[in-house]
Design a protein around this motif. Structure first.
Motif, PDB file in Angstrom:
ATOM      1  N   LYS A 124     -33.246 -16.566  25.801  1.00 25.18           N
ATOM      2  CA  LYS A 124     -32.207 -16.417  24.784  1.00 25.18           C
ATOM      3  C   LYS A 124     -32.801 -16.540  23.376  1.00 25.18           C
ATOM      4  O   LYS A 124     -32.453 -15.773  22.471  1.00 25.18           O
ATOM      5  CB  LYS A 124     -31.100 -17.450  24.993  1.00 25.18           C
ATOM      6  CG  LYS A 124     -29.833 -17.118  24.216  1.00 25.18           C
ATOM      7  CD  LYS A 124     -28.788 -18.225  24.261  1.00 25.18           C
ATOM      8  CE  LYS A 124     -28.258 -18.481  25.637  1.00 25.18           C
ATOM      9  NZ  LYS A 124     -27.165 -19.505  25.630  1.00 25.18           N
ATOM     10  N   LEU A 125     -33.710 -17.484  23.178  1.00 24.98           N
ATOM     11  CA  LEU A 125     -34.323 -17.660  21.862  1.00 24.98           C
ATOM     12  C   LEU A 125     -35.149 -16.430  21.463  1.00 24.98           C
ATOM     13  O   LEU A 125     -35.099 -15.990  20.312  1.00 24.98           O
ATOM     14  CB  LEU A 125     -35.203 -18.916  21.818  1.00 24.98           C
ATOM     15  CG  LEU A 125     -35.869 -19.187  20.460  1.00 24.98           C
ATOM     16  CD1 LEU A 125     -34.831 -19.432  19.364  1.00 24.98           C
ATOM     17  CD2 LEU A 125     -36.823 -20.383  20.564  1.00 24.98           C
ATOM     18  N   GLU A 126     -35.887 -15.866  22.398  1.00 27.95           N
ATOM     19  CA  GLU A 126     -36.663 -14.654  22.103  1.00 27.95           C
ATOM     20  C   GLU A 126     -35.747 -13.518  21.657  1.00 27.95           C
ATOM     21  O   GLU A 126     -36.043 -12.801  20.695  1.00 27.95           O
ATOM     22  CB  GLU A 126     -37.458 -14.217  23.334  1.00 27.95           C
ATOM     23  CG  GLU A 126     -38.651 -15.096  23.642  1.00 27.95           C
ATOM     24  CD  GLU A 126     -39.325 -14.697  24.929  1.00 27.95           C
ATOM     25  OE1 GLU A 126     -40.411 -14.096  24.862  1.00 27.95           O
ATOM     26  OE2 GLU A 126     -38.772 -14.968  26.020  1.00 27.95           O
ATOM     27  N   LYS A 127     -34.625 -13.354  22.350  1.00 26.20           N
ATOM     28  CA  LYS A 127     -33.661 -12.310  21.972  1.00 26.20           C
ATOM     29  C   LYS A 127     -33.115 -12.576  20.573  1.00 26.20           C
ATOM     30  O   LYS A 127     -32.980 -11.659  19.755  1.00 26.20           O
ATOM     31  CB  LYS A 127     -32.505 -12.265  22.978  1.00 26.20           C
ATOM     32  CG  LYS A 127     -32.893 -11.784  24.349  1.00 26.20           C
ATOM     33  CD  LYS A 127     -31.716 -11.926  25.308  1.00 26.20           C
ATOM     34  CE  LYS A 127     -32.131 -11.685  26.746  1.00 26.20           C
ATOM     35  NZ  LYS A 127     -31.024 -11.921  27.688  1.00 26.20           N
ATOM     36  N   ILE A 128     -32.798 -13.834  20.300  1.00 29.16           N
ATOM     37  CA  ILE A 128     -32.233 -14.202  18.995  1.00 29.16           C
ATOM     38  C   ILE A 128     -33.199 -13.856  17.861  1.00 29.16           C
ATOM     39  O   ILE A 128     -32.794 -13.281  16.845  1.00 29.16           O
ATOM     40  CB  ILE A 128     -31.837 -15.697  18.983  1.00 29.16           C
ATOM     41  CG1 ILE A 128     -30.530 -15.881  19.772  1.00 29.16           C
ATOM     42  CG2 ILE A 128     -31.700 -16.240  17.562  1.00 29.16           C
ATOM     43  CD1 ILE A 128     -30.136 -17.327  20.031  1.00 29.16           C
ATOM     44  N   ILE A 129     -34.473 -14.162  18.014  1.00 34.58           N
ATOM     45  CA  ILE A 129     -35.451 -13.877  16.956  1.00 34.58           C
ATOM     46  C   ILE A 129     -35.656 -12.369  16.822  1.00 34.58           C
ATOM     47  O   ILE A 129     -35.705 -11.838  15.704  1.00 34.58           O
ATOM     48  CB  ILE A 129     -36.781 -14.621  17.204  1.00 34.58           C
ATOM     49  CG1 ILE A 129     -36.551 -16.137  17.184  1.00 34.58           C
ATOM     50  CG2 ILE A 129     -37.838 -14.214  16.168  1.00 34.58           C
ATOM     51  CD1 ILE A 129     -35.875 -16.690  15.934  1.00 34.58           C
ATOM     52  N   TYR A 130     -35.749 -11.679  17.928  1.00 36.71           N
ATOM     53  CA  TYR A 130     -35.905 -10.223  17.889  1.00 36.71           C
ATOM     54  C   TYR A 130     -34.732  -9.585  17.136  1.00 36.71           C
ATOM     55  O   TYR A 130     -34.920  -8.738  16.261  1.00 36.71           O
ATOM     56  CB  TYR A 130     -35.987  -9.680  19.326  1.00 36.71           C
ATOM     57  CG  TYR A 130     -36.243  -8.195  19.394  1.00 36.71           C
ATOM     58  CD1 TYR A 130     -37.540  -7.709  19.454  1.00 36.71           C
ATOM     59  CD2 TYR A 130     -35.192  -7.285  19.394  1.00 36.71           C
ATOM     60  CE1 TYR A 130     -37.789  -6.332  19.511  1.00 36.71           C
ATOM     61  CE2 TYR A 130     -35.430  -5.919  19.440  1.00 36.71           C
ATOM     62  CZ  TYR A 130     -36.722  -5.456  19.506  1.00 36.71           C
ATOM     63  OH  TYR A 130     -36.954  -4.107  19.547  1.00 36.71           O
TER      64      TYR A 130
END
Length: 195
Positions: A124-130
């Motif tokens: 979820k964090l990777e998606k948020i930063i992307y």
């Protein structure tokens, strides 16, 4: 400057010194947007802010410097990156986040590492930063920006797919090199979402 432990206020000041003015403003926008998305999607807000602050920490390094860091620390450089070393800022940035800024949280490091291409099975964090990198308030010229900004606060996966779709389409019209991971990420999420 090498920090023993990731400290958000010190990192913010370090980014102001390290990045040019435009990149610093973008970085603050990504950190702010990532924090908002984290609140909305029940993710760790501090981790999102920290990843947002550091996502472009290597962006203003000269290309030979990025290549030298990769060579010295055995960071793999693919053919497209060797041809376009500016693309290495995510890999070098994730390394600097750990070594220079004291980030130990694997999810934050991966969010920095994958913020340009994505990857199948993102957290979820990777998606948020992307997504935050694409929709932050200073961003003006991305296609479908208004739609994606709304979508990001409703469904991260749908926003991710739309960004990947628009990015691939844009790179194809420019006849630019496309990192295979971007296409792989798009195919993975397109299949996941049965779209």
């Amino acid at each position: 400057m090498k920090l023993k432990q990731a400290d958000i206020s010190k990192i913010r000041k370090a980014m102001e010194k390290t990045l040019d003015k435009k990149r610093y403003e973008h970085t603050l926008g990504v950190a702010y947007t990532a924090s908002c998305l984290a609140m909305c999607h029940e993710e760790n807000v501090k981790n999102a802010e920290l990843a947002g602050l550091l996502h472009d920490c290597a962006k203003c390094l000269k290309n030979p410097q990025k290549l030298k860091i990769c060579e010295k620390h055995n960071i793999h450089v693919n053919k497209i990156e060797a041809k376009n070393p500016f693309l290495l800022h995510a890999k070098v940035g994730s390394f600097l986040a750990m070594e220079r800024y004291g980030v130990r949280e694997k999810d934050i490091v991966n969010a920095i590492l994958n913020h340009t291409t994505g990857r199948p099975g993102m957290t979820k964090l990777e998606k948020i930063i992307y997504i935050a990198d694409y929709i932050e308030p200073n961003r003006k010229q991305a296609p479908n920006l208004a739609v994606i900004r709304k979508l990001a606060f409703v469904d991260l996966d749908q926003a991710l797919i739309k960004i990947l779709e628009d990015t691939l389409s844009y790179l194809e019209t420019l006849k630019s090199d496309i990192d295979p991971m971007t296409k792989k990420t798009y195919d993975y999420y397109k299949k996941e979402g049965n779209l």
